[in-house]
Motif scaffolding. Structure first.
Motif, short mmCIF file in Angstrom:
data_model
loop_
_atom_site.label_atom_id
_atom_site.label_comp_id
_atom_site.label_asym_id
_atom_site.label_seq_id
_atom_site.Cartn_x
_atom_site.Cartn_y
_atom_site.Cartn_z
N ASN A 39 0.86 -1.18 0.00
CA ASN A 39 0.00 0.00 0.00
C ASN A 39 0.90 1.23 0.00
OD1 ASN A 39 -2.63 -1.19 0.08
ND2 ASN A 39 -2.29 -1.70 2.24
N VAL A 40 0.71 2.09 -1.00
CA VAL A 40 1.57 3.26 -1.14
C VAL A 40 0.72 4.49 -1.44
CG1 VAL A 40 3.45 1.83 -2.05
CG2 VAL A 40 1.93 3.02 -3.64
N ILE A 41 1.32 5.65 -1.23
CA ILE A 41 0.75 6.89 -1.71
C ILE A 41 1.80 7.59 -2.57
CG2 ILE A 41 -0.81 7.18 0.25
CD1 ILE A 41 1.14 9.34 1.30
N LEU A 42 1.34 8.48 -3.42
CA LEU A 42 2.25 9.26 -4.25
C LEU A 42 2.88 10.33 -3.38
CD1 LEU A 42 3.44 10.15 -6.97
CD2 LEU A 42 1.32 11.40 -7.41
N ASN A 43 4.14 10.13 -3.01
CA ASN A 43 4.80 11.04 -2.09
C ASN A 43 5.36 12.27 -2.79
OD1 ASN A 43 5.72 11.67 0.59
ND2 ASN A 43 7.79 11.20 -0.11
N ALA A 44 5.91 12.08 -3.98
CA ALA A 44 6.50 13.19 -4.72
C ALA A 44 6.65 12.78 -6.18
CB ALA A 44 7.87 13.56 -4.14
N TYR A 45 6.80 13.77 -7.03
CA TYR A 45 7.08 13.50 -8.43
C TYR A 45 7.90 14.63 -9.01
CZ TYR A 45 3.14 16.68 -9.18
OH TYR A 45 2.28 17.76 -9.15
N GLN A 46 8.60 14.31 -10.08
CA GLN A 46 9.41 15.31 -10.78
C GLN A 46 8.90 15.41 -12.20
OE1 GLN A 46 13.55 14.35 -11.11
NE2 GLN A 46 14.18 16.42 -11.67
N GLU A 47 8.84 16.63 -12.71
CA GLU A 47 8.35 16.83 -14.07
C GLU A 47 9.39 17.53 -14.93
OE1 GLU A 47 5.98 21.01 -13.07
OE2 GLU A 47 5.01 19.44 -14.23
N ASP A 48 9.31 17.30 -16.21
CA ASP A 48 10.17 17.97 -17.17
C ASP A 48 9.81 19.46 -17.18
OD1 ASP A 48 10.50 19.03 -20.17
OD2 ASP A 48 11.98 17.46 -19.83
N SER A 49 10.81 20.31 -17.07
CA SER A 49 10.55 21.74 -16.95
C SER A 49 9.93 22.36 -18.20
CB SER A 49 11.85 22.48 -16.61
OG SER A 49 12.83 22.25 -17.62
N ILE A 50 10.13 21.73 -19.34
CA ILE A 50 9.60 22.27 -20.59
C ILE A 50 8.32 21.55 -21.02
CG2 ILE A 50 10.08 22.66 -23.04
CD1 ILE A 50 13.04 22.90 -22.31
N LYS A 51 8.40 20.23 -21.13
CA LYS A 51 7.26 19.46 -21.62
C LYS A 51 6.21 19.22 -20.54
CE LYS A 51 9.94 16.91 -25.07
NZ LYS A 51 10.37 15.55 -25.53
N LYS A 52 6.60 19.37 -19.27
CA LYS A 52 5.71 19.13 -18.13
C LYS A 52 5.32 17.66 -17.99
CE LYS A 52 5.82 23.45 -17.12
NZ LYS A 52 6.64 23.91 -15.97
N ASP A 53 6.03 16.77 -18.67
CA ASP A 53 5.78 15.35 -18.49
C ASP A 53 6.36 14.91 -17.15
OD1 ASP A 53 4.63 15.15 -21.01
OD2 ASP A 53 6.54 14.64 -21.98
N ILE A 54 5.74 13.90 -16.54
CA ILE A 54 6.26 13.35 -15.30
C ILE A 54 7.43 12.43 -15.64
CG2 ILE A 54 5.74 11.96 -13.26
CD1 ILE A 54 2.81 12.78 -13.65
#
Length: 213
Positions: free
Chosen positions: A71-86
């Protein structure tokens, strides 16, 4: 009941392999936390986005890593600064019976009376930290501003005790206020902007700067 998401371990941690994973429609990730070693993994981008739309930003996910379910939760994510993709995700394994602290989006609701009278509604805080069991974390904290008059404010103290979870930030923190038009003109140096949120998460929130690879 937690929504299931399939994941696979990452054996090759080279940057070229990370690019290959992303090119194939996957997102590199890591899982850590309750009874979980820090383990590099990856998930399907399409499956991940579908799960987040179903569960919300703070929803509990049943992450199946090569047959090992957590069982997990989404703690953090990083996105591309230009495309905004995760481009990277941190999953936090949780004990369903233990409280955890998480940031939750603040949503102002209602037609503000002070705005009807010519005032300007300000929201200096877009997230609050709350303490709750994983399955009791809210998707958002709704704050009713209907009765706010020009010059009025709502602080954390005004909403504490109205929810089943605990807000951990100081009572004096201002969540919303209504300024007179002239006062707004004097103090404004530019439009207030909510912190960037990837469109593909549809709703929330925190952008992590770290990347555990």
């Amino acid at each position: 009941m937690a929504t299931a998401l399939e994941a696979k371990k990452r054996e090759n941690k080279q940057r070229s392999e990370l690019k290959n994973l992303r090119d194939l429609g996957n997102i590199p990730a890591v899982i850590y936390g309750y009874k979980a070693e820090n383990t590099p993994i990856y998930v399907s981008e399409a499956d991940f986005l579908k799960v987040i739309r179903e569960t919300g930003r703070n929803g509990v996910i049943s992450l199946n890593v090569d047959g090992d379910k957590r069982n997990v939760i989404l703690n953090a994510y990083q996105e591309d600064s230009i495309k905004k993709d995760i481009i990277h995700i941190d999953f936090l394994a949780v004990d369903m019976e233990a409280e955890i602290e998480a940031n939750v989006r603040v949503e102002l609701v209602g037609e503000c009376q002070g705005v009807k009278d010519g005032g300007v509604l300000q929201q200096p805080v877009h997230e609050l930290s709350v303490l709750a069991k994983p399955n009791e974390l809210p998707e958002s904290i709704q704050v009713d501003v209907s009765n706010l008059q020009v010059g009025d404010t709502i602080s954390v103290a005004d909403i504490k005790g109205t929810f089943s979870y605990q807000i951990t930030q100081e009572d004096e923190l201002t969540i919303a206020s209504v300024l007179a038009p002239r006062q707004e003109e004097e103090i404004s140096t530019g439009e207030e902007q909510e912190p960037g949120i990837p469109d593909n998460l549809e709703g929330r929130e925190t952008t992590a700067e770290k990347e555990s690879e």
